[in-house]
Design a protein around this motif. Structure first.
Motif, PDB file in Angstrom:
ATOM      1  N   LEU A  94      -0.711  -5.150  -4.809  1.00 34.68           N
ATOM      2  CA  LEU A  94      -0.582  -3.726  -4.515  1.00 34.68           C
ATOM      3  C   LEU A  94      -0.640  -2.955  -5.822  1.00 34.68           C
ATOM      4  CD1 LEU A  94       0.096  -1.501  -2.326  1.00 34.68           C
ATOM      5  CD2 LEU A  94       2.481  -1.794  -3.011  1.00 34.68           C
ATOM      6  N   SER A  95      -1.442  -1.886  -5.832  1.00 35.81           N
ATOM      7  CA  SER A  95      -1.603  -1.119  -7.062  1.00 35.81           C
ATOM      8  C   SER A  95      -1.600   0.373  -6.753  1.00 35.81           C
ATOM      9  CB  SER A  95      -2.923  -1.511  -7.736  1.00 35.81           C
ATOM     10  OG  SER A  95      -3.140  -0.760  -8.900  1.00 35.81           O
ATOM     11  N   HIS A  96      -0.961   1.154  -7.629  1.00 35.22           N
ATOM     12  CA  HIS A  96      -0.988   2.619  -7.534  1.00 35.22           C
ATOM     13  C   HIS A  96      -0.470   3.131  -6.196  1.00 35.22           C
ATOM     14  CE1 HIS A  96      -4.387   1.905 -10.532  1.00 35.22           C
ATOM     15  NE2 HIS A  96      -3.368   2.359 -11.223  1.00 35.22           N
ATOM     16  N   PHE A  97       0.671   2.616  -5.778  1.00 37.15           N
ATOM     17  CA  PHE A  97       1.309   3.107  -4.561  1.00 37.15           C
ATOM     18  C   PHE A  97       2.426   4.059  -4.957  1.00 37.15           C
ATOM     19  CE2 PHE A  97       4.565   2.891  -1.262  1.00 37.15           C
ATOM     20  CZ  PHE A  97       3.823   3.121  -0.113  1.00 37.15           C
ATOM     21  N   ASN A  98       2.369   5.289  -4.452  1.00 35.40           N
ATOM     22  CA  ASN A  98       3.354   6.299  -4.804  1.00 35.40           C
ATOM     23  C   ASN A  98       4.450   6.347  -3.742  1.00 35.40           C
ATOM     24  OD1 ASN A  98       4.634   8.446  -6.098  1.00 35.40           O
ATOM     25  ND2 ASN A  98       3.487   9.962  -4.912  1.00 35.40           N
ATOM     26  N   GLN A  99       5.639   5.829  -4.100  1.00 40.55           N
ATOM     27  CA  GLN A  99       6.799   5.877  -3.209  1.00 40.55           C
ATOM     28  C   GLN A  99       7.532   7.186  -3.446  1.00 40.55           C
ATOM     29  OE1 GLN A  99      10.001   4.737  -5.183  1.00 40.55           O
ATOM     30  NE2 GLN A  99      11.032   6.120  -3.759  1.00 40.55           N
ATOM     31  N   THR A 100       7.898   7.877  -2.353  1.00 39.39           N
ATOM     32  CA  THR A 100       8.649   9.116  -2.472  1.00 39.39           C
ATOM     33  C   THR A 100       9.896   9.044  -1.606  1.00 39.39           C
ATOM     34  OG1 THR A 100       7.359  10.144  -0.689  1.00 39.39           O
ATOM     35  CG2 THR A 100       6.586  10.490  -2.936  1.00 39.39           C
ATOM     36  N   GLY A 101      10.984   9.597  -2.099  1.00 42.56           N
ATOM     37  CA  GLY A 101      12.246   9.594  -1.384  1.00 42.56           C
ATOM     38  C   GLY A 101      13.133   8.435  -1.807  1.00 42.56           C
ATOM     39  N   ASN A 102      14.436   8.663  -1.802  1.00 42.60           N
ATOM     40  CA  ASN A 102      15.397   7.629  -2.170  1.00 42.60           C
ATOM     41  C   ASN A 102      15.736   6.778  -0.952  1.00 42.60           C
ATOM     42  OD1 ASN A 102      15.936  10.247  -3.729  1.00 42.60           O
ATOM     43  ND2 ASN A 102      16.881   8.735  -5.028  1.00 42.60           N
ATOM     44  N   GLY A 103      15.815   5.475  -1.166  1.00 48.23           N
ATOM     45  CA  GLY A 103      16.254   4.604  -0.079  1.00 48.23           C
ATOM     46  C   GLY A 103      15.300   3.467   0.193  1.00 48.23           C
ATOM     47  N   THR A 104      15.374   2.932   1.405  1.00 43.79           N
ATOM     48  CA  THR A 104      14.626   1.735   1.775  1.00 43.79           C
ATOM     49  C   THR A 104      13.167   2.055   2.088  1.00 43.79           C
ATOM     50  OG1 THR A 104      16.611   0.721   2.707  1.00 43.79           O
ATOM     51  CG2 THR A 104      14.504  -0.194   3.389  1.00 43.79           C
ATOM     52  N   LEU A 105      12.272   1.277   1.494  1.00 44.22           N
ATOM     53  CA  LEU A 105      10.842   1.368   1.767  1.00 44.22           C
ATOM     54  C   LEU A 105      10.346  -0.013   2.160  1.00 44.22           C
ATOM     55  CD1 LEU A 105       8.052   2.949   1.550  1.00 44.22           C
ATOM     56  CD2 LEU A 105       7.906   1.960  -0.755  1.00 44.22           C
ATOM     57  N   CYS A 106       9.629  -0.111   3.272  1.00 43.67           N
ATOM     58  CA  CYS A 106       9.102  -1.401   3.724  1.00 43.67           C
ATOM     59  C   CYS A 106       7.588  -1.351   3.819  1.00 43.67           C
ATOM     60  CB  CYS A 106       9.695  -1.779   5.084  1.00 43.67           C
ATOM     61  SG  CYS A 106       9.214  -3.447   5.621  1.00 43.67           S
ATOM     62  N   LEU A 107       6.923  -2.284   3.172  1.00 49.45           N
ATOM     63  CA  LEU A 107       5.484  -2.493   3.299  1.00 49.45           C
ATOM     64  C   LEU A 107       5.308  -3.707   4.210  1.00 49.45           C
ATOM     65  CD1 LEU A 107       4.531  -2.077  -0.466  1.00 49.45           C
ATOM     66  CD2 LEU A 107       4.490  -0.341   1.314  1.00 49.45           C
ATOM     67  N   GLN A 108       4.843  -3.473   5.432  1.00 50.69           N
ATOM     68  CA  GLN A 108       4.848  -4.547   6.419  1.00 50.69           C
ATOM     69  C   GLN A 108       3.848  -5.661   6.106  1.00 50.69           C
ATOM     70  OE1 GLN A 108       2.844  -4.652   9.874  1.00 50.69           O
ATOM     71  NE2 GLN A 108       4.311  -5.911  10.998  1.00 50.69           N
ATOM     72  N   SER A 109       2.712  -5.302   5.539  1.00 51.27           N
ATOM     73  CA  SER A 109       1.709  -6.324   5.239  1.00 51.27           C
ATOM     74  C   SER A 109       0.933  -5.924   3.993  1.00 51.27           C
ATOM     75  CB  SER A 109       0.745  -6.473   6.424  1.00 51.27           C
ATOM     76  OG  SER A 109      -0.273  -7.405   6.126  1.00 51.27           O
ATOM     77  N   LEU A 110       0.974  -6.749   2.973  1.00 47.95           N
ATOM     78  CA  LEU A 110       0.207  -6.467   1.763  1.00 47.95           C
ATOM     79  C   LEU A 110      -0.359  -7.752   1.188  1.00 47.95           C
ATOM     80  CD1 LEU A 110       2.371  -5.790  -1.387  1.00 47.95           C
ATOM     81  CD2 LEU A 110       3.347  -6.764   0.655  1.00 47.95           C
ATOM     82  N   GLY A 111      -1.425  -7.588   0.427  1.00 46.43           N
ATOM     83  CA  GLY A 111      -2.025  -8.726  -0.254  1.00 46.43           C
ATOM     84  C   GLY A 111      -3.072  -9.472   0.540  1.00 46.43           C
ATOM     85  N   GLY A 112      -3.458  -8.942   1.709  1.00 41.82           N
ATOM     86  CA  GLY A 112      -4.367  -9.675   2.581  1.00 41.82           C
ATOM     87  C   GLY A 112      -5.705 -10.010   1.947  1.00 41.82           C
ATOM     88  N   GLU A 113      -6.355  -9.020   1.348  1.00 42.16           N
ATOM     89  CA  GLU A 113      -7.688  -9.254   0.795  1.00 42.16           C
ATOM     90  C   GLU A 113      -7.622 -10.110  -0.464  1.00 42.16           C
ATOM     91  OE1 GLU A 113     -10.292  -5.962   0.463  1.00 42.16           O
ATOM     92  OE2 GLU A 113      -9.986  -5.293   2.529  1.00 42.16           O
ATOM     93  N   ALA A 114      -6.608  -9.877  -1.291  1.00 42.75           N
ATOM     94  CA  ALA A 114      -6.468 -10.689  -2.506  1.00 42.75           C
ATOM     95  C   ALA A 114      -6.225 -12.150  -2.140  1.00 42.75           C
ATOM     96  CB  ALA A 114      -5.330 -10.160  -3.366  1.00 42.75           C
ATOM     97  N   LEU A 115      -5.394 -12.389  -1.125  1.00 46.92           N
ATOM     98  CA  LEU A 115      -5.072 -13.767  -0.738  1.00 46.92           C
ATOM     99  C   LEU A 115      -6.219 -14.413   0.024  1.00 46.92           C
ATOM    100  CD1 LEU A 115      -1.318 -13.369   0.240  1.00 46.92           C
ATOM    101  CD2 LEU A 115      -2.291 -14.322  -1.851  1.00 46.92           C
TER     102      LEU A 115
END
Length: 227
Positions: A94-115
């Protein structure tokens, strides 16, 4: 002397509050309390590989990631290194992802194409490195040790699911200016492509596009993270 003590206490309180917790996969150790752990030390907050004592089973085709960040906004990067004792996190999930807001952030699925290109074997050990960069330009690090497994599953979303964003927390992939955003309470079905960027609000989970395909728009990073 008293002034120096006050400044020191203030600095320490700021540094403690400006950290993030890696919730899933399980981090190597609690980098808030583990002796010697300092989240600004590359590559893994001064915490060594757990040598198999604390490994999370992670899908071979891409998995979930959940963190709790105390910053109101931060650029987030997720990298991977293969092996039992990783010395180089040279695969970008994952690259250049802008998270905004304080607290819990969940990325349900990442890395599919790289893997898909990497094709890790069932049972292979690896380590995941999460990097956050706050608006002041400070980088913080946490790592998790994983074992790739064909039987591992993504975190669940929706009502009662474990993958969710806290109220007011969202995120967006920084792409070129021709891209569009997909908004909604659940953006987990966003396809992985070079031409898409997406965001998800509270309660939603994000499906990450190919990290290697992302480009920063000419307006610059500051427009997104308030630098």
């Amino acid at each position: 002397m008293q002034v120096a003590v006050v400044i020191l206490l203030f600095t320490l309180s700021c540094s403690v509050s400006a950290h993030f917790q890696l919730m899933y996969p399980e981090w190597r150790a609690d980098s808030f309390t583990t002796p010697g752990a300092l989240q600004w030390i590359w590559p893994c907050a001064n915490i060594n590989t757990t040598s198999g004592t604390n490994r999370t089973l992670w899908p071979t085709k891409g998995g979930s990631l959940m963190l709790n960040d105390s910053h109101p906004d931060a650029l987030t990067f997720v990298n991977l290194g293969l092996g039992n004792e990783v010395t180089s996190f040279n695969v970008s999930l994952l690259s250049h992802f802008n998270q905004t807001g304080n607290g819990t952030l969940c990325l349900q699925s990442l890395g599919g194409e790289a893997l898909a290109e990497l094709a890790p074997a069932n049972g292979m050990n690896a380590s995941i490195q999460v990097v956050t960069i706050n608006p002041e330009g400070n980088a913080l690090y946490n790592c998790a040790d994983i074992t790739f497994s064909d039987d591992a599953s993504l975190l669940s979303t929706g009502p009662g699911g474990s993958c969710h964003n806290a109220t007011g927390v969202s995120g967006m992939y920084i792409g070129n200016l021709a891209t569009t955003s997909t908004n909604g309470s659940d953006a987990s079905t966003t396809s992985e492509s070079a031409s898409s960027s997406s965001s998800a609000g509270a309660g939603g989970a994000v499906h990450a596009p190919a990290a290697a395909a992302l480009m920063i728009g000419v307006v610059g990073i500051g427009a997104f993270v308030g630098l």
